[in-house]
Enzyme design. Structure first.
Site, PDB file in Angstrom:
ATOM      1  N   HIS A   1      -0.244  13.508 -28.937  1.00  0.00           N
ATOM      2  CA  HIS A   1      -0.681  12.155 -28.577  1.00  0.00           C
ATOM      3  C   HIS A   1      -1.412  11.494 -29.741  1.00  0.00           C
ATOM      4  CE1 HIS A   1      -0.587  13.044 -23.997  1.00  0.00           C
ATOM      5  NE2 HIS A   1       0.508  12.430 -24.380  1.00  0.00           N
TER       6      HIS A   1
ATOM      7  N   ARG B   1      -2.388  22.647 -14.062  1.00  0.00           N
ATOM      8  CA  ARG B   1      -1.457  21.610 -14.527  1.00  0.00           C
ATOM      9  C   ARG B   1      -1.705  21.249 -15.991  1.00  0.00           C
ATOM     10  NH1 ARG B   1       0.961  16.546 -11.004  1.00  0.00           N
ATOM     11  NH2 ARG B   1       2.232  15.707 -12.682  1.00  0.00           N
TER      12      ARG B   1
ATOM     13  N   LYS C   1       8.024  23.234 -13.698  1.00  0.00           N
ATOM     14  CA  LYS C   1       7.116  22.121 -13.429  1.00  0.00           C
ATOM     15  C   LYS C   1       6.736  22.106 -11.951  1.00  0.00           C
ATOM     16  CE  LYS C   1       5.519  17.612 -14.367  1.00  0.00           C
ATOM     17  NZ  LYS C   1       5.583  16.361 -15.073  1.00  0.00           N
TER      18      LYS C   1
ATOM     19  N   GLU D   1      10.258  19.035 -24.845  1.00  0.00           N
ATOM     20  CA  GLU D   1       9.570  19.433 -23.601  1.00  0.00           C
ATOM     21  C   GLU D   1      10.211  20.702 -23.036  1.00  0.00           C
ATOM     22  OE1 GLU D   1       6.854  17.870 -22.642  1.00  0.00           O
ATOM     23  OE2 GLU D   1       7.021  15.785 -23.320  1.00  0.00           O
TER      24      GLU D   1
ATOM     25  N   GLU E   1      -4.088  17.938 -11.213  1.00  0.00           N
ATOM     26  CA  GLU E   1      -4.629  18.373 -12.506  1.00  0.00           C
ATOM     27  C   GLU E   1      -6.121  18.651 -12.489  1.00  0.00           C
ATOM     28  OE1 GLU E   1      -2.828  16.574 -15.918  1.00  0.00           O
ATOM     29  OE2 GLU E   1      -4.290  17.455 -17.286  1.00  0.00           O
TER      30      GLU E   1
ATOM     31  N   ASN F   1       0.153  20.256 -20.934  1.00  0.00           N
ATOM     32  CA  ASN F   1      -0.270  19.463 -22.087  1.00  0.00           C
ATOM     33  C   ASN F   1      -0.207  20.241 -23.399  1.00  0.00           C
ATOM     34  OD1 ASN F   1      -0.850  17.203 -20.518  1.00  0.00           O
ATOM     35  ND2 ASN F   1      -2.852  18.042 -19.971  1.00  0.00           N
TER      36      ASN F   1
ATOM     37  N   HIS G   1       0.218  18.590 -26.743  1.00  0.00           N
ATOM     38  CA  HIS G   1       0.067  17.160 -26.488  1.00  0.00           C
ATOM     39  C   HIS G   1      -1.224  16.563 -27.046  1.00  0.00           C
ATOM     40  CE1 HIS G   1       3.616  17.571 -24.106  1.00  0.00           C
ATOM     41  NE2 HIS G   1       3.561  16.335 -23.653  1.00  0.00           N
TER      42      HIS G   1
ATOM     43  N   ARG H   1       0.820  -1.229   0.000  1.00  0.00           N
ATOM     44  CA  ARG H   1       0.000   0.000   0.000  1.00  0.00           C
ATOM     45  C   ARG H   1       0.848   1.271   0.000  1.00  0.00           C
ATOM     46  NH1 ARG H   1      -2.916  -3.248   3.357  1.00  0.00           N
ATOM     47  NH2 ARG H   1      -4.771  -4.067   2.325  1.00  0.00           N
TER      48      ARG H   1
ATOM     49  N   LYS I   1       3.143  11.822 -11.006  1.00  0.00           N
ATOM     50  CA  LYS I   1       2.276  10.936 -11.791  1.00  0.00           C
ATOM     51  C   LYS I   1       3.051   9.666 -12.098  1.00  0.00           C
ATOM     52  CE  LYS I   1      -0.781  14.018 -14.391  1.00  0.00           C
ATOM     53  NZ  LYS I   1      -1.184  14.413 -15.746  1.00  0.00           N
TER      54      LYS I   1
ATOM     55  N   HIS J   1       8.027  10.281 -28.322  1.00  0.00           N
ATOM     56  CA  HIS J   1       7.046  11.216 -27.766  1.00  0.00           C
ATOM     57  C   HIS J   1       7.431  12.679 -28.040  1.00  0.00           C
ATOM     58  CE1 HIS J   1       4.231  13.011 -24.964  1.00  0.00           C
ATOM     59  NE2 HIS J   1       5.239  13.626 -24.378  1.00  0.00           N
TER      60      HIS J   1
HETATM   61  N1  LIG Z   1       4.927  10.754 -15.157  1.00  0.00           N
HETATM   62  C1  LIG Z   1       4.911  11.811 -15.931  1.00  0.00           C
HETATM   63  O1  LIG Z   1       4.530  12.898 -15.535  1.00  0.00           O
HETATM   64  C2  LIG Z   1       5.404  11.668 -17.344  1.00  0.00           C
HETATM   65  C3  LIG Z   1       5.617  12.801 -18.134  1.00  0.00           C
HETATM   66  C4  LIG Z   1       6.132  12.640 -19.405  1.00  0.00           C
HETATM   67  C5  LIG Z   1       6.404  11.364 -19.883  1.00  0.00           C
HETATM   68  N2  LIG Z   1       6.169  10.272 -19.100  1.00  0.00           N
HETATM   69  C6  LIG Z   1       6.473   8.906 -19.573  1.00  0.00           C
HETATM   70  O2  LIG Z   1       7.867   8.812 -19.791  1.00  0.00           O
HETATM   71  C7  LIG Z   1       8.102   7.772 -20.720  1.00  0.00           C
HETATM   72  C8  LIG Z   1       9.153   8.214 -21.707  1.00  0.00           C
HETATM   73  O3  LIG Z   1      10.328   8.486 -21.002  1.00  0.00           O
HETATM   74  P1  LIG Z   1      11.745   8.575 -21.741  1.00  0.00           P
HETATM   75  O4  LIG Z   1      11.616   9.434 -22.926  1.00  0.00           O
HETATM   76  O5  LIG Z   1      12.736   8.897 -20.713  1.00  0.00           O
HETATM   77  O6  LIG Z   1      11.914   7.096 -22.333  1.00  0.00           O
HETATM   78  P2  LIG Z   1      12.652   5.781 -21.815  1.00  0.00           P
HETATM   79  O7  LIG Z   1      12.577   5.629 -20.361  1.00  0.00           O
HETATM   80  O8  LIG Z   1      12.131   4.675 -22.649  1.00  0.00           O
HETATM   81  O9  LIG Z   1      14.172   6.061 -22.232  1.00  0.00           O
HETATM   82  C9  LIG Z   1      14.519   6.179 -23.589  1.00  0.00           C
HETATM   83  C10 LIG Z   1      15.617   5.200 -23.968  1.00  0.00           C
HETATM   84  O10 LIG Z   1      16.856   5.662 -23.469  1.00  0.00           O
HETATM   85  C11 LIG Z   1      17.481   4.636 -22.671  1.00  0.00           C
HETATM   86  N3  LIG Z   1      18.239   5.362 -21.653  1.00  0.00           N
HETATM   87  C12 LIG Z   1      17.731   6.011 -20.589  1.00  0.00           C
HETATM   88  N4  LIG Z   1      18.701   6.689 -19.969  1.00  0.00           N
HETATM   89  C13 LIG Z   1      19.845   6.448 -20.646  1.00  0.00           C
HETATM   90  C14 LIG Z   1      21.180   6.892 -20.493  1.00  0.00           C
HETATM   91  N5  LIG Z   1      21.528   7.771 -19.545  1.00  0.00           N
HETATM   92  N6  LIG Z   1      22.104   6.433 -21.354  1.00  0.00           N
HETATM   93  C15 LIG Z   1      21.748   5.565 -22.347  1.00  0.00           C
HETATM   94  N7  LIG Z   1      20.502   5.142 -22.564  1.00  0.00           N
HETATM   95  C16 LIG Z   1      19.555   5.585 -21.718  1.00  0.00           C
HETATM   96  C17 LIG Z   1      16.345   3.795 -22.201  1.00  0.00           C
HETATM   97  O11 LIG Z   1      16.779   2.500 -21.846  1.00  0.00           O
HETATM   98  C18 LIG Z   1      15.433   3.802 -23.409  1.00  0.00           C
HETATM   99  O12 LIG Z   1      15.896   2.873 -24.352  1.00  0.00           O
HETATM  100  C19 LIG Z   1       6.762   7.452 -21.368  1.00  0.00           C
HETATM  101  O13 LIG Z   1       6.311   6.210 -20.893  1.00  0.00           O
HETATM  102  C20 LIG Z   1       5.855   8.566 -20.885  1.00  0.00           C
HETATM  103  O14 LIG Z   1       4.521   8.157 -20.743  1.00  0.00           O
HETATM  104  C21 LIG Z   1       5.678  10.414 -17.850  1.00  0.00           C
HETATM  105 ZN   LIG Z   2       5.192  15.178 -22.974  1.00  0.00          ZN
END
Ligand SMILES: NC(=O)c1ccc[n+]([C@@H]2O[C@H](COP(=O)([O-])OP(=O)(O)OC[C@H]3O[C@@H](n4cnc5c(N)ncnc54)[C@H](O)[C@@H]3O)[C@@H](O)[C@H]2O)c1
Ligand SMILES: [Zn+2]
Length: 363
Positions: free
Chosen positions: A252, A241, A227, A185, A237, A245, A248, A121, A143, A265
């Site tokens: 999206h 917040r 942020k 971003e 949100e 977006n 987006h 939990r 999030k 993305h």
């Molecule tokens: N929680 C939130 O508020 C929020 C906001 C925006 C995006 N997201 C989520 O984030 C995700 C995307 O995140 P991302 O773009 O970081 O993608 P990711 O975590 O898939 O990383 C991208 C790639 O880079 C690699 N990688 C990561 N760090 C590295 C490093 N230092 N050196 C070498 N390789 C590395 C990873 O293994 C992966 O292959 C999505 O699932 C999205 O929904 C969440």
């Molecule tokens: Zn985004």
């Protein structure tokens, strides 16, 4: 070192931004008065590069960490992988006072955060974001969640980390395309909140692309501050917040209709932002010359600014927008820019205007 405070009452925390701060992971966790047993969740790309440093730092801080490595990529953000993590935590006998460290990009952060929000939990959670996107966006704000076959991020929670460590050195191993996707971003923060950040990006983009330490630290810190300010005013949100977006809704839809895999993305929201500033010129008094500045900066960052759509793709894109979480009662609501650094949310956009904005992407 730069420190950004996220003001959320009893759930407040700091974001530390510095080269090499991963080595301080144990010392930072030691300040949080947590139990000794913990888990580092990482992925197969990040683990081989950074897990050793993280584990050594935790051990030096008096902790007993277990390493849990998940596959890399968006498909790992699933309930199946969540269950594998629960099993690993149970095996290592994590308890209520234990904590989880997310070491990786947004995929690891979202998944590990969801595991932390739900295991027993809820246990404490520390973010060590290693992509630019994760450092400026996903690791801040609480999030967390995973995807279902039916769509992205459909299962989740709000679970704030106790501390976030942005080690800028980790960005050196990030593939260039991933780094640029994160810049989309960064540019967004300039457009929605801070005209001087936007101007700085115009000036310092080459330094940023070279990972100049000072520029990178200042820009990452400013994005985290923005942020934090937004999330601090609207954690769950219900209003403000939503400005995060910007770009987006179309972004999206581009991801969903053209298909994951083609665009990252950040690339999809680059296209989304170009369309959104064009809509803003038409509907919310945004200056046309500034719309061109936004497009030009995105293009200079080597991100996509246009999209040619077949009739079928276009229909799919519209359908995807109707399914977006931001749609209520069939009306698509947008975040539109009024001027650089200032946006308004909840703006109704007539379908004809949306059509024109999409057409303009193809020319
Ligand atoms: N929680 C939130 O508020 C929020 C906001 C925006 C995006 N997201 C989520 O984030 C995700 C995307 O995140 P991302 O773009 O970081 O993608 P990711 O975590 O898939 O990383 C991208 C790639 O880079 C690699 N990688 C990561 N760090 C590295 C490093 N230092 N050196 C070498 N390789 C590395 C990873 O293994 C992966 O292959 C999505 O699932 C999205 O929904 C969440
Ligand atoms: Zn985004």
């Amino acid at each position: 070192m730069r420190k950004v405070h996220v003001p959320l009452g009893g759930r407040s925390y700091d974001i530390l931004i510095e080269k090499g701060c991963l080595r301080r992971l144990g010392a930072e966790c030691a300040r949080l008065a947590l139990g000794s047993r913990c888990a580092v969740i990482t992925d197969r790309h990040v683990g081989p590069r950074y897990a050793k440093i993280a584990l050594a730092a935790l051990k030096a801080g008096g902790f007993d960490p277990v390493l849990v490595t998940i596959p890399a990529g968006e498909t790992a953000k699933s309930l199946r992988v969540v269950e594998d993590c629960y099993d690993a935590l149970a095996k290592h006998r994590l308890e209520r006072k234990s904590f989880i460290v997310a070491l990786g990009g947004g995929v690891v952060g979202d998944l590990a955060g969801f595991v932390a929000a739900t295991y027993l939990r809820g246990v404490a959670f520390v973010q060590v974001p290693t992509t630019l996107l994760a450092q400026v966006d996903s690791s801040v704000g609480g999030k967390v969640g995973v995807n279902l076959k039916a769509g992205k991020n459909l299962v989740g929670a709000f679970h704030q980390p106790r501390v976030v460590l942005c080690d800028l050195d980790t960005l050196r191993t990030l593939p260039a395309r991933e780094f640029r996707a994160g810049l989309a971003e960064v540019i967004k923060y300039g457009v929605i909140y801070d005209a001087s950040l936007f101007a700085r990006l115009e000036k310092d983009l080459p330094r940023l692309l070279r990972l100049d330490a000072r520029v990178l630290a200042e820009v990452v810190a400013r994005c985290c501050e923005i942020k934090a300010e937004v999330v601090g005013q609207d954690e769950t949100e219900t209003g403000l917040r939503a400005i995060l977006n910007f770009g987006h809704t179309i972004g999206h839809a581009v991801e969903n209709s053209i298909g994951y895999g083609k665009f990252l993305h950040g690339e999809a929201i680059s296209i989304g932002q170009v369309a959104a500033v064009r809509l803003s010129v038409e509907l919310s008094g945004f200056n046309a010359a500034d719309a061109e500045r936004v497009r030009a900066l995105i293009e200079r960052a080597d991100l996509p600014v246009g999209l040619r759509l077949s009739a079928a793709q276009r229909a799919k894109l519209f359908a995807a927008m109707q399914l977006d979480k931001k749609v209520s009662a069939g009306v698509i609501k947008f975040v539109l820019a009024e001027r650089l650094g200032k946006v308004a949310w909840g703006k109704r956009v007539p379908e004809a205007a949306l059509s024109r904005a999409l057409d303009s992407l193809g020319s």
